[in-house]
Design a protein around this motif. Structure first.
Motif, mmCIF file in Angstrom:
data_model
loop_
_atom_site.group_PDB
_atom_site.id
_atom_site.type_symbol
_atom_site.label_atom_id
_atom_site.label_comp_id
_atom_site.label_asym_id
_atom_site.label_seq_id
_atom_site.Cartn_x
_atom_site.Cartn_y
_atom_site.Cartn_z
ATOM 1 N N SER A 196 -50.978 -24.404 -42.136
ATOM 2 C CA SER A 196 -52.012 -23.882 -41.240
ATOM 3 C C SER A 196 -51.419 -23.067 -40.095
ATOM 4 C CB SER A 196 -52.859 -25.045 -40.704
ATOM 5 O OG SER A 196 -53.872 -24.573 -39.844
ATOM 6 N N TYR A 199 -57.771 -13.702 -42.112
ATOM 7 C CA TYR A 199 -58.954 -14.115 -42.861
ATOM 8 C C TYR A 199 -60.012 -13.024 -42.726
ATOM 9 C CZ TYR A 199 -57.176 -18.869 -43.483
ATOM 10 O OH TYR A 199 -56.421 -19.968 -43.851
ATOM 11 N N ARG A 241 -50.380 -19.665 -41.420
ATOM 12 C CA ARG A 241 -51.490 -18.744 -41.704
ATOM 13 C C ARG A 241 -52.042 -18.132 -40.424
ATOM 14 N NH1 ARG A 241 -52.245 -22.682 -45.624
ATOM 15 N NH2 ARG A 241 -53.730 -23.895 -44.394
ATOM 16 N N THR A 280 -53.063 -24.774 -50.483
ATOM 17 C CA THR A 280 -53.096 -25.860 -49.505
ATOM 18 C C THR A 280 -54.215 -25.708 -48.483
ATOM 19 O OG1 THR A 280 -51.427 -24.618 -48.249
ATOM 20 C CG2 THR A 280 -50.635 -26.393 -49.676
ATOM 21 N N ASP A 281 -54.941 -24.607 -48.524
ATOM 22 C CA ASP A 281 -56.046 -24.351 -47.590
ATOM 23 C C ASP A 281 -57.359 -24.639 -48.308
ATOM 24 O OD1 ASP A 281 -57.822 -23.434 -45.698
ATOM 25 O OD2 ASP A 281 -57.309 -21.311 -45.950
#
Length: 334
Positions: A213, A222, A216, A172-173
């Motif tokens: 989002s 990241y 995450r 979904t990212d």
């Protein structure tokens, strides 16, 4: 010529509404457009499974093969057509169960192909059996009382096979998927991109903690080359080394500053830290690592094979099969 995502699209995808395959396909089209490799220089190869329908929706060379054999076909395609950019698309069942042997040897040989592992921790096409990545205790149609097996962890398997490139993103990212697709394609050698996604019918919620989002920002990190390993809503947390392991710390507590945080280096040959990062999970109190985790250069099998062929041809008096037959005694039977 400049290509757009539309140039790589074909047909109407037939997956369940909300399936992670829809998200991934759109991101793959976008990544291909940004790489700007012509469709006629691109091949997408899959095995069997829900995700393996993907070649039908690509305006490139494409082939759906047989269960677990996508890596074998992709290897042959790359060796015989070295200028083709090869994308292998497999699910966790197709790629790691019946296809597990081909998976590890493609990495060991370092074939210059892009391996996409769409991991929803379930067999979707055959209606909900547990897969090699399903967690211990997972209840499914083939394990009604819970599995009694430990799962494969794709990164661990890849590193054990001496893999040179491993990255991870959530379906979904879109930005995250596009980033690792491009990095994997630009890597010379076998690249593995694990895509975390839901099967909305048989395993909805498999990655709930990182599927949105906001999730995450809290539950993932990241990784960026040369940058400190920070995460959290405002990058208020980071990773530090503790003995032979890692620990989560909060910036500002106990005198900890950003200078104390580990800096990501995907290019170091030693895979020890890469492995620790790839195996982090929320259940152990760590963020899930996303982005390019490992990216190390090395000789590729396809290039080495073709160089060897040319070298041997230069030393031989024959250069094709017909000439080979005529190099020895010849007689005619009447």
């Amino acid at each position: 010529m400049t290509y757009t995502a539309q140039d790589y699209k074909k047909g109407q995808p037939r997956w369940c509404p909300g399936c992670g395959d829809h998200f991934f396909l759109a991101s793959l089209h976008k990544a291909m457009a940004e790489l700007n490799i012509p469709p006629y220089e691109t091949a997408v190869i899959s095995g069997i499974g829900c995700s393996s329908r993907l070649p039908y929706y690509m305006n490139t060379y494409a082939m759906q093969t047989i269960h677990g054999r996508a890596a074998a076909i992709a290897t042959g395609a790359k060796v015989t057509n070295p200028n083709l950019t090869i994308w292998q698309v497999s699910g966790d069942g197709d790629g790691l169960a019946i296809g597990g042997n081909h998976f590890i040897h493609a990495l060991r040989r370092n074939i210059n192909i892009n391996i996409i592992l769409l991991n929803n921790r379930i067999y979707g096409l055959t209606k909900g059996q547990y897969s090699p990545t399903s967690p211990r205790g997972f209840v499914s149609k083939s394990s009604p009382y819970g599995t009694v097996e430990d799962p494969f962890r794709p990164a661990e398997l890849a590193f054990g096979a001496r893999g040179k490139f491993f990255a991870r993103a959530v379906a979904t990212d879109s930005a995250g998927v596009v980033e690792i697709m491009k990095a994997g394609c630009q890597h010379k050698g076998a690249s593995v991109c694990e895509i975390l996604q839901h099967c909305v019918i048989f395993n909805e919620g498999a990655y709930d903690s990182v599927y949105t989002s906001p999730g995450r920002k809290t539950n993932a990190i990241y990784l960026k080359q040369g940058q400190p390993m920070l995460f959290g809503e405002h990058n208020e947390y980071g990773l530090m080394q503790e003995g032979f392991g890692l620990k989560v710390v909060k910036i500002g507590e106990n005198g900890i500053t950003e200078n104390d945080i580990l800096v990501h280096d995907a290019h170091t040959e030693d895979a020890t830290l890469h492995m620790k990062l790839a195996l982090m999970d929320n259940e152990s109190g760590f963020p899930v690592a996303l982005g390019v985790i490992r990216d190390v250069a090395g000789p590729t099998y396809d290039q080495a094979v073709n160089e060897q062929i040319e070298e041997v041809k230069g030393k031989k008096s024959y250069h094709n099969f017909t000439e080979l037959l005529e190099t020895n005694d010849i007689w005619e039977v009447k």
